[in-house]
Design an enzyme around this catalytic site. Structure first.
Site, short mmCIF file in Angstrom:
data_model
loop_
_atom_site.label_atom_id
_atom_site.label_comp_id
_atom_site.label_asym_id
_atom_site.label_seq_id
_atom_site.Cartn_x
_atom_site.Cartn_y
_atom_site.Cartn_z
N LYS A 163 24.33 8.11 -38.78
CA LYS A 163 23.78 9.06 -40.24
C LYS A 163 22.44 9.03 -40.56
O LYS A 163 21.55 9.91 -41.02
CB LYS A 163 24.51 8.18 -41.21
CG LYS A 163 25.30 8.23 -41.25
CD LYS A 163 26.87 8.37 -43.05
CE LYS A 163 27.83 9.12 -43.16
NZ LYS A 163 29.31 8.62 -43.90
N LYS A 212 33.04 14.05 -32.07
CA LYS A 212 33.88 14.17 -32.52
C LYS A 212 34.08 15.18 -33.68
O LYS A 212 33.18 15.32 -33.63
CB LYS A 212 34.31 12.31 -32.83
CG LYS A 212 33.80 12.28 -34.41
CD LYS A 212 33.73 11.19 -34.84
CE LYS A 212 33.60 10.70 -36.34
NZ LYS A 212 33.16 9.73 -37.15
N LYS A 245 33.48 16.55 -40.24
CA LYS A 245 34.19 16.78 -41.99
C LYS A 245 32.35 18.05 -41.85
O LYS A 245 32.14 18.74 -42.57
CB LYS A 245 34.19 16.06 -42.70
CG LYS A 245 35.84 16.16 -43.61
CD LYS A 245 35.47 15.22 -44.17
CE LYS A 245 36.61 14.48 -44.55
NZ LYS A 245 36.47 13.14 -45.03
#
Ligand code: TYM
Length: 410
Positions: free
Chosen positions: A173, A264, A267
């Site tokens: 992240k 993957k 969102k």
């Protein structure tokens, strides 16, 4: 394959496992440690007179960062619903808690008005896929239950910085946010404490309800290892109160992006064509599947490492296609053999049909629930869920506070 699940866990998983849960190696050991820990604690669950029968407790969470996609659905949400249906059918009285984890969402910047909307949308989405308080599911916002953050602080006081620093999700992240690769340099300048301590809050979410089972996708595995570590640390330092939970994954724990099948489905990826939402129209679903990136080979084969695009489609077909009479599903390998020699469009048509059928009705229910009673219905469901969740969490926190020296014995 022979089951390795202990007798205590079997009733919960039972039939769900045949259809959705995959065998989990080494589960016996974890189940044993779970049982002994919870047996040693006072519980808020009703005591039976004959044998001491403890209820299983299922907890899981999802961030309100947009309508769930097919990865969320196949990796987690569909299983939540299945566990709910099994608990209802078996009358086991197992406890089911599902949280919209809004405090986790603010570990990255959020606009307040958008977050307010997303929280309600996520409640509507969970109800639309079939979670139902009348069938035993408690659904609530994480921020409605202050015991989650209270336990987080207590766990933070025994959590290892070294362990947290090795969390892959935190590292990635941080790298994505800053468009850079040098983690050390960025950590020096842009480190946000909330993002770093995210897994401690996640551990608190699970431990505050003394959850025995946590159904999640593959990407959450490391966080739940950490939660077990937090429970063990706490129990060694203070008193044997917290329950190291067991991770439960589905046969599709990692659904891949439709445009970059080595990543993957997510969102947060900007490209909308990479994902199918649970509220996508059938046209949108077909377009996404027809546009899915595969490769230039003619044959259709299931080879996840060498051919991630076609393998992802075969996995979707395996999971969304009709179940066999015994409740099992056709494996992606079998489907690869069946489609080998046929045209790409045959496979893509079959996948699109299966996904459209799987998500049938979700979109309509989502919109209906979001607007029911002028929007108040969602608030009512959440308020009831939050009250039940606060009771569940407070039962643990009374023991925790006393063990730490913060509260009176009650
Ligand atoms: P979140 O909101 O990212 O995702 C919710 C659930 O969806 C699963 N998932 C996937 N499964 C398969 N394939 C994919 N492509 C895919 N993408 C997401 C996730 O594994 C997850 O199960 N940190 C958590 C939320 C959380 C939580 C918790 C979960 C907070 N506290 C306590 C369990 C227990 C998260 O960000 O999930």
């Amino acid at each position: 394959m022979r089951s390795t699940i202990c007798a205590r866990c079997r009733p919960l998983i039972g039939q769900a496992r045949r259809q959705i849960l995959r065998p989990i190696s080494q589960q016996q050991k974890r189940c044993e440690s779970t049982s002994s820990t919870s047996d040693a604690t006072t519980n808020d669950q009703p005591k039976t007179t004959e044998k001491k029968k403890k209820r299983n407790v299922v907890f899981s969470g999802i961030q309100p960062t947009g309508i769930p996609h097919l990865g969320n659905y196949l990796g987690a949400l569909r299983q939540w619903k299945k566990l709910q249906d099994d608990v209802e059918a078996s009358g086991s009285g197992d406890k089911l808690l599902f949280s919209v984890v809004d405090l986790h969402a603010i570990t990255v910047p959020q606009e307040a008005s958008i977050l307010r909307l997303r929280r309600r949308e996520m409640m509507a989405a969970l109800l639309a896929i079939g979670l139902d308080p009348e069938k035993g599911s408690t659904i609530f916002f994480q921020s409605s239950v202050p015991q989650h953050t209270e336990l987080m602080w207590i766990l933070s006081c025994t959590a290892s910085m070294g362990y947290l620093g090795r969390m892959t999700q935190w590292k990635s992240k941080l790298a994505v946010q800053n468009h850079a690769t040098d983690i050390d340099e960025i950590a020096m300048t842009n480190l946000k404490l909330g993002l770093f301590s995210y897994p401690v809050l996640q551990a608190a979410d699970v431990l505050v309800h003394r959850a025995t089972h946590v159904p999640v996708g593959e990407d959450q595995r490391q966080h739940l290892e950490f939660a077990r570590e937090c429970a063990t640390n706490f129990n060694h330092t203070f008193s044997n109160i917290l329950v190291p939970p067991e991770t439960v994954t589905t046969p599709s724990p990692r659904v891949m992006s439709l445009v970059q099948p080595t990543q993957k489905m997510s969102k947060s990826t900007p490209n909308h064509r990479s994902r199918i939402l649970i509220t996508s129209t059938s046209n949108e679903i077909r377009q996404r599947i027809y546009g899915a990136v595969t490769d230039s080979e003619d044959a259709i084969t299931y080879e996840p490492t060498r051919r991630p695009g076609v393998s992802n489609l075969l996995e979707l077909l395996s999971q969304c296609g009709p179940a066999l009479a015994d409740g099992t599903r056709r494996s992606p390998e079998e489907l690869g053999n069946e489609f080998n020699g046929r045209m790409w469009k045959d496979l893509k048509n079959a996948v699109a049909d299966a996904v459209v059928a799987e998500l049938e009705g979700v979109r309509e229910r989502y919109h209906e629930f979001l607007n029911r009673k002028g929007g108040k219905w969602i608030d009512e469901i959440e308020a009831e869920g939050a009250e039940a969740a606060r009771r569940s969490a407070e039962a643990t926190m009374k023991l925790v506070r006393y063990a730490v020296g913060l509260g009176r014995k009650s």
